[in-house]
Every structure is written in C-alpha cells, then in structure tokens.
Scaffold this motif. Structure first.
Motif, PDB file in Angstrom:
ATOM      1  N   ARG A  31     -37.753 -16.775  -1.960  1.00 10.12           N
ATOM      2  CA  ARG A  31     -36.831 -17.681  -1.268  1.00 10.12           C
ATOM      3  C   ARG A  31     -37.451 -19.068  -1.073  1.00 10.12           C
ATOM      4  O   ARG A  31     -36.830 -20.094  -1.394  1.00 10.12           O
ATOM      5  N   GLN A  32     -38.685 -19.076  -0.614  1.00 17.20           N
ATOM      6  CA  GLN A  32     -39.283 -20.388  -0.313  1.00 17.20           C
ATOM      7  C   GLN A  32     -39.614 -21.191  -1.579  1.00 17.20           C
ATOM      8  O   GLN A  32     -39.610 -22.407  -1.562  1.00 17.20           O
ATOM      9  N   ALA A  33     -39.852 -20.498  -2.685  1.00 17.96           N
ATOM     10  CA  ALA A  33     -40.129 -21.227  -3.921  1.00 17.96           C
ATOM     11  C   ALA A  33     -38.862 -21.859  -4.497  1.00 17.96           C
ATOM     12  O   ALA A  33     -38.900 -22.966  -5.038  1.00 17.96           O
ATOM     13  N   LEU A  34     -37.736 -21.143  -4.392  1.00 17.12           N
ATOM     14  CA  LEU A  34     -36.535 -21.604  -5.097  1.00 17.12           C
ATOM     15  C   LEU A  34     -35.578 -22.437  -4.252  1.00 17.12           C
ATOM     16  O   LEU A  34     -34.823 -23.251  -4.785  1.00 17.12           O
ATOM     17  N   GLN A  35     -35.611 -22.248  -2.936  1.00 14.55           N
ATOM     18  CA  GLN A  35     -34.697 -23.009  -2.076  1.00 14.55           C
ATOM     19  C   GLN A  35     -34.787 -24.523  -2.337  1.00 14.55           C
ATOM     20  O   GLN A  35     -33.757 -25.188  -2.497  1.00 14.55           O
ATOM     21  N   PRO A  36     -35.996 -25.085  -2.442  1.00 13.74           N
ATOM     22  CA  PRO A  36     -36.097 -26.544  -2.631  1.00 13.74           C
ATOM     23  C   PRO A  36     -35.531 -27.043  -3.962  1.00 13.74           C
ATOM     24  O   PRO A  36     -35.234 -28.233  -4.087  1.00 13.74           O
ATOM     25  N   VAL A  37     -35.403 -26.148  -4.954  1.00 17.50           N
ATOM     26  CA  VAL A  37     -34.884 -26.604  -6.251  1.00 17.50           C
ATOM     27  C   VAL A  37     -33.496 -26.032  -6.520  1.00 17.50           C
ATOM     28  O   VAL A  37     -33.054 -25.941  -7.670  1.00 17.50           O
ATOM     29  N   ALA A  38     -32.822 -25.657  -5.432  1.00 17.03           N
ATOM     30  CA  ALA A  38     -31.536 -24.967  -5.569  1.00 17.03           C
ATOM     31  C   ALA A  38     -30.564 -25.715  -6.477  1.00 17.03           C
ATOM     32  O   ALA A  38     -29.866 -25.112  -7.300  1.00 17.03           O
ATOM     33  N   GLU A  39     -30.532 -27.039  -6.358  1.00 17.07           N
ATOM     34  CA  GLU A  39     -29.520 -27.776  -7.129  1.00 17.07           C
ATOM     35  C   GLU A  39     -29.781 -27.730  -8.634  1.00 17.07           C
ATOM     36  O   GLU A  39     -28.875 -27.932  -9.437  1.00 17.07           O
ATOM     37  N   LEU A  40     -31.028 -27.405  -9.003  1.00 18.11           N
ATOM     38  CA  LEU A  40     -31.334 -27.290 -10.435  1.00 18.11           C
ATOM     39  C   LEU A  40     -30.869 -25.955 -11.029  1.00 18.11           C
ATOM     40  O   LEU A  40     -30.906 -25.767 -12.239  1.00 18.11           O
ATOM     41  N   LEU A  41     -30.450 -25.034 -10.162  1.00 19.29           N
ATOM     42  CA  LEU A  41     -30.152 -23.676 -10.640  1.00 19.29           C
ATOM     43  C   LEU A  41     -28.689 -23.477 -11.043  1.00 19.29           C
ATOM     44  O   LEU A  41     -28.339 -22.478 -11.678  1.00 19.29           O
ATOM     45  N   ALA A  42     -27.830 -24.416 -10.693  1.00 17.51           N
ATOM     46  CA  ALA A  42     -26.404 -24.265 -10.990  1.00 17.51           C
ATOM     47  C   ALA A  42     -26.194 -24.102 -12.494  1.00 17.51           C
ATOM     48  O   ALA A  42     -26.771 -24.831 -13.296  1.00 17.51           O
ATOM     49  N   GLY A  43     -25.401 -23.099 -12.864  1.00 19.16           N
ATOM     50  CA  GLY A  43     -25.079 -22.887 -14.271  1.00 19.16           C
ATOM     51  C   GLY A  43     -26.141 -22.146 -15.065  1.00 19.16           C
ATOM     52  O   GLY A  43     -25.916 -21.750 -16.208  1.00 19.16           O
ATOM     53  N   LYS A  44     -27.316 -21.937 -14.473  1.00 20.25           N
ATOM     54  CA  LYS A  44     -28.372 -21.213 -15.193  1.00 20.25           C
ATOM     55  C   LYS A  44     -28.057 -19.717 -15.245  1.00 20.25           C
ATOM     56  O   LYS A  44     -27.317 -19.184 -14.411  1.00 20.25           O
ATOM     57  N   LEU A  45     -28.707 -19.040 -16.174  1.00 21.80           N
ATOM     58  CA  LEU A  45     -28.734 -17.577 -16.191  1.00 21.80           C
ATOM     59  C   LEU A  45     -30.030 -17.147 -15.507  1.00 21.80           C
ATOM     60  O   LEU A  45     -31.111 -17.319 -16.067  1.00 21.80           O
ATOM     61  N   LEU A  46     -29.905 -16.630 -14.284  1.00 20.80           N
ATOM     62  CA  LEU A  46     -31.083 -16.235 -13.506  1.00 20.80           C
ATOM     63  C   LEU A  46     -31.247 -14.718 -13.550  1.00 20.80           C
ATOM     64  O   LEU A  46     -30.368 -13.978 -13.109  1.00 20.80           O
ATOM     65  N   VAL A  47     -32.372 -14.264 -14.068  1.00 22.58           N
ATOM     66  CA  VAL A  47     -32.623 -12.833 -14.166  1.00 22.58           C
ATOM     67  C   VAL A  47     -33.812 -12.469 -13.279  1.00 22.58           C
ATOM     68  O   VAL A  47     -34.943 -12.871 -13.542  1.00 22.58           O
ATOM     69  N   SER A  48     -33.540 -11.722 -12.232  1.00 24.35           N
ATOM     70  CA  SER A  48     -34.616 -11.332 -11.316  1.00 24.35           C
ATOM     71  C   SER A  48     -35.332 -10.088 -11.823  1.00 24.35           C
ATOM     72  O   SER A  48     -34.705  -9.109 -12.221  1.00 24.35           O
ATOM     73  N   THR A  49     -36.648 -10.122 -11.793  1.00 20.23           N
ATOM     74  CA  THR A  49     -37.440  -8.920 -12.074  1.00 20.23           C
ATOM     75  C   THR A  49     -38.193  -8.484 -10.817  1.00 20.23           C
ATOM     76  O   THR A  49     -39.007  -7.574 -10.868  1.00 20.23           O
ATOM     77  N   THR A  50     -37.909  -9.143  -9.704  1.00 19.36           N
ATOM     78  CA  THR A  50     -38.633  -8.887  -8.458  1.00 19.36           C
ATOM     79  C   THR A  50     -37.996  -7.748  -7.677  1.00 19.36           C
ATOM     80  O   THR A  50     -36.779  -7.717  -7.507  1.00 19.36           O
ATOM     81  N   LYS A  51     -38.822  -6.803  -7.206  1.00 22.22           N
ATOM     82  CA  LYS A  51     -38.333  -5.669  -6.430  1.00 22.22           C
ATOM     83  C   LYS A  51     -38.602  -5.893  -4.947  1.00 22.22           C
ATOM     84  O   LYS A  51     -39.714  -6.268  -4.581  1.00 22.22           O
TER      85      LYS A  51
END
Lengths: 340, 340
Positions: free
Chosen positions: A88-108
C-alpha cells in the motif's frame, strides 16, 4: 506477440526476480523495480540477486531500476511482487500512474483491519486499473531453476488472463487461467496458517496418514470459508488451492512451517518468534481469520485450535484431543453451505 | 452400542488386520476370516500377523478363522478387505449368506472387462445386501500403530454409515460419512495410476513445484473423469480424493510408486515388473482407464502420457515435452463438464 511494451515487475525479492527472468526468457524487456538502489547496483554489477536468489543468473533483458515512475510509465503490464506490508505505501504515491494498467498481484496476505486481500487494495488504490492475481505451487527458487511448474492467472478480465499467459507461459512454466480471482487469492493467503500446523505435525513425528488428514481438513476448512464469502469451491481443487497448500505444507524452509515446528517442539510463540528473528505471515493471519470466522459463524476447527495454542495458552495435546473427540462430520460438509 | 453381533472382517492382509484390531479395541468381537488355515494358526499362537503386519499385537477379541460360512453366519456388519483379484471368487460361492448384511468394501480396484468397482461386484453378487465403501488416506501400518488417521464411509444408506461410524470411530481413527459411494470408490481405484507418475517424478529428482503440479493435475483429471460418470466433484476435495492421492503419491513403499521409480530410472515396464516380482495394480488400471477415457471422450492427458510410456515405447522426456507444450487450459476445466 501482440504487445511490445516493456513489462514491469515490482519488488526485488525472490519471486519477483524469478518472474522477471521468465519474462525476459520469453523475449520481453523487463523493467524490474526495487526500492533499494544498492540492490540495483549489485544486480547491474554481478547479474545476480545474491540476497534473495543466490546462484541464479539474471537475464540480460532484465533491467533493474529504483525509479518507480519510470518503470510504470513505460509499461502496460505490471506484476506486483511486493511484500504485503509494503504494497500500500509503495503504490499509493504513484496511484495516478496506475490507471489503465494491467496490474497482476503475486503478493499473499490479508490486511489486518480491513480484511482486504492484496488485489483488493490495488483496486482501492487504482480503481481505473485492470486487476489480476497470480498464485500457485511456485517456490521461487525452483521456478528460477526451471523446475517444471504450473501457476494460475485469475481475473474476471479474460483478455488480461490471455495477455499474462502469452507473456509468461514457457517451456518449464505453465500458466492456467481462472475467472475466480477472489478464490485464487484467498487460497494463497490462507495456506500460511496451515503451514504452521504442518510444521507442528512434523515436529511431533506424525506420519503420512496424519499429514494427509490435516492437509485435507485444512482444504475443507479453507473452502468452507471461501465459499461462504462467494468463491467457487472448484478453485480449491486447483493449483492455487490444494496445489499451493501441498507445497506450502511440505516445505520446511518456509517461515510459517518453522514457527509451527518450534511450537511443536514445545516452545512458546514468543520463543519461536525469537528463534526465527521475525513474525511469520501466518501468525497474523490466524488472528485475523479467527475473528472473521466468528463474525461470519463459519466452522473452522483448525484455525480455532491453532489460535488456542498460539494465543490462549492451550497445549498442542489438549487441542488434538479436542479435535479428535469432536463428533465426526460428513467428509465434505461445506457442500450444504455452498447450497448444492 | 445398538448392535451386539460380532463383526466380520474378510481378508488377512495388513488393512484387514488393522481394521479388526480397531473394532476390537472399540469393544466389539471380531470374526477375522482368512483363507489360509496356517495363517489362522500362526495368529492364534503368536497374537501377531507376522506376514502382513509384523510387530503389531492382535487384540484378544479378534478371532481369526478360516470358515467363511461361520464368519458370515454370525455377523451382520461385514468388512470386505480381500485383494481385488480374489473378491469375486471368494464371495460368489457364499452369495446366499450375504442377503441383508451390511457389506463394506475396503478393496481398491477396477475389474478389467466390466469396468466394475469392487462394491459394484458386491452388489452384483449380493443384490439383497446393503453396500458401503471405506476409503481414505489410510496406510495400514500407521492405522495399526494408532497414528491419527481419518477415513470415509460412503453409502447411499445413511443408517449403514452411522453403524460403521459407531463401530469404527475411535480415539485415533476418525470416520467421516459421505453419500457419494461411487466418487469415493473411484478415487481409491484411480489414485494408483498417479502413484506410478509420482514415482517417476521422484526418480527424476523433480522438486516440490513439479510434485504439487502433478498431484493437482492428477486430481483435476480424476475429478473430470468421475464427474463425467456421475460422481460429485466435491468428493475429490475430501479424504478419499485428494487425501488418499497425497498419501499414495508420497509413499515410496507402495508397489505403484516403485514401478514408476524404476521407469523413471530408465527401465522398461518388463524390467520394472521383474525387479518388483509382481505387477502393480496401477499398471492394469492405466490400460483399462485409457480405453474407458477414449470411449467416453474424457480428456486425461496424464493417463494418456503414462500409457504411452508403459505400452507404446515413448520415453518419459517425450511425454513431458508433450505435456508442457500443450496449450494451457483453464485451471479447473472440469467445471464446465460438471455443468456449473
């Protein structure tokens, strides 16, 4: 190849590194982001990730970097292999860059307060992204060493699944698709609890019948819980359910297994954590899961028993006695819960 | 205790002996029938079954005998633990004694010509009997030594299930009930095929990812086949499905595993059988199953691959290459076959 963008892999741990290599071997350019610039330098200098994946050569088309904006800006497909505590803390600051991306989580993992899974956190941070989850019986070191391995890409978004299959599927790595993202991800998060149990059983010198009984009842319990929350029970027959559970319960190197082993030897939780030097993910999951199961009134005797041992001062013998004395139920008793 | 008749156990092998002991420990008198009068004498003299269950004390309330009529005449509940090759010929001559009995088969196997399972043969021989099946992750030696163990009693006849639970459930032996007799029994019969595969993988030094992938895909394949024939897919999430499969694929002592191991070392089937001194059940099951799967048009790539190695002169490498090259499918692709 329909897509020629680079692919981003976030997280410089063992699994992120193994994934980056697979993608590069399939002919893709990989932007491999890690927080630590020194780790980037080390990989550039040695073409190895000595801290997390010693002895494995990093492919020439894997480009390590510590500039998250650059990694995200250039890619459309992004694998998120960050620790659950950092996601959460790594990605929150770059949230606006994530729109439209294909995000695949491998984190459990499960977020303690919200009971959110990692892809649900991604969804919250990036509501405009397309989301998937990758999970299965995938020890990173074996993946990196090209042991024959299979995994699952799960998403409601079929086109995303196809793109991930096209990018990742290879000579030694099979990628199956599933539409049950929630079930696949929940399987990956819950298994850690049962790895603690498997470690205990091993410390007590229990045999194959017992080990198999525990894995099977764990599977029934996981499935019962997941179905109650809307997952497809069939998912637990697959790679991300029973497959991952078998690997996790058979891998003495995992921290969860080691905590359980220490408890089985008679150590307290405090002593076990001290011996390991850190808290295993499954310990937290037991707490969260026990509370959730009570709230939802889902019968989870193994979770309840583990909680009693870890946090309520019960001995292992007392809990086993209790479990074996309980009235025998039907074998797959979550069927009725599932409504068919 | 609602029933005070003695209980009959047919078959002096390791599993029959372990069962007889459990029943006697639960306070029941057991008539333990075996064909060989010398074995009866040996047990009476030593209170051990040295040939099949060395080192385990036979309970005083287990009465070994070689008079089948006497064993059947005195009892209502009968456990059938005969070898699959001997079941029909042993029971056909006493068919009229079986009417009204509760017959519980513990024998795994498929009759080659008829594709009948053992309980279906019992049904054919004794149409007036009430029929059940006992199956699960139950290595006989561990059962006899009181390792914590769970099993499944499966029958459409709920009262039969309850009687078996009452007679067998004990301090270290949990008995779960299921209404899916066909699925439970089919799981027990099919698993032997995949034990051969697990032996091969072990001989090739394959890791945890591969082992888990193989078990999971085996489970998917078994389930797909079983569902196609009317079994409940949920059964395969349970003890008699995945539970038994895990134990069987992790037990280097089984003949099926050993045949596979020899094949993995590069021996031919003839050489492997010669080394073992006998044919493993799974070898025959592969033949029968391959034919049945083709007849029913059920996709069983592992069975097809094993058949190619055992009977069509293909190498293991060729088959692995073929399996890994195949188009990736969805993870639990029998869902569509099951109709939900």
């Amino acid at each position: 190849m329909t897509e020629q963008h680079p692919i981003a892999v976030l997280g410089g741990g063992s699994f992120g590194t193994a994934l980056a290599n697979l993608l590069a071997e399939n002919g893709r350019h990989v932007l491999h982001w890690m927080r630590d610039p020194e780790q980037v330098e080390a990989i550039l200098a040695t073409r190895e990730n000595p801290r997390y994946l010693k002895g494995v050569k990093i492919h020439a088309d894997v480009e390590p970097l510590s500039d998250l904006g650059a990694a995200l800006g250039a890619s459309r497909l992004v694998f998120v292999a960050l620790p659950s505590s950092a996601l959460r803390q790594a990605l929150q600051p770059v949230a606006e860059l994530l729109a439209g991306k294909l995000l695949v989580s491998t984190t459990k993992g499960i977020e303690a307060q919200s009971f959110k899974l990692m892809s649900q956190i991604l969804e919250e941070i990036a509501p405009q992204a397309r989301i998937g989850v990758l999970s299965g019986p995938n020890l990173a070191k074996e993946v990196a060493e090209h042991a024959l391995t299979a995994t699952v890409i799960a998403s409601e978004d079929e086109a995303l699944c196809q793109q991930v299959q096209a990018a990742l599927h290879g000579r030694t790595f099979r990628v199956y698709a599933s539409g049950d993202r929630f079930g696949v991800e929940l399987g990956g998060a819950l298994k850690n609890v049962y790895a603690i149990m498997a470690g205990m059983a091993a410390a007590l010198g229990m045999g194959e019948n017992t080990k198999s009984m525990l894995i099977t009842r764990a599977l029934a319990e996981m499935t019962r819980f997941a179905v109650h929350q809307g997952a497809n029970p069939m998912t637990f027959l697959g790679l991300a359910g029973v497959g991952d559970l078998i690997v996790t319960c058979s891998s003495p190197k995992s921290r969860n297994y080691q905590v359980g082993f220490a408890l089985g030897e008679g150590l307290s939780l405090e002593e076990a954590v001290e011996r390991l030097g850190e808290v295993a993910e499954g310990v937290n999951t037991i707490k969260v899961l026990k509370a959730k199961a009570e709230e939802l009134q889902v019968y989870m005797p193994l979770v309840t028993g583990l909680h009693a041992i870890l946090f309520e001062g019960r001995t292992l013998e007392q809990v086993i006695e209790l479990l074996m004395r309980a009235e025998p139920k039907t074998d797959v008793d979550f069927i009725s819960t599932a409504g068919f």
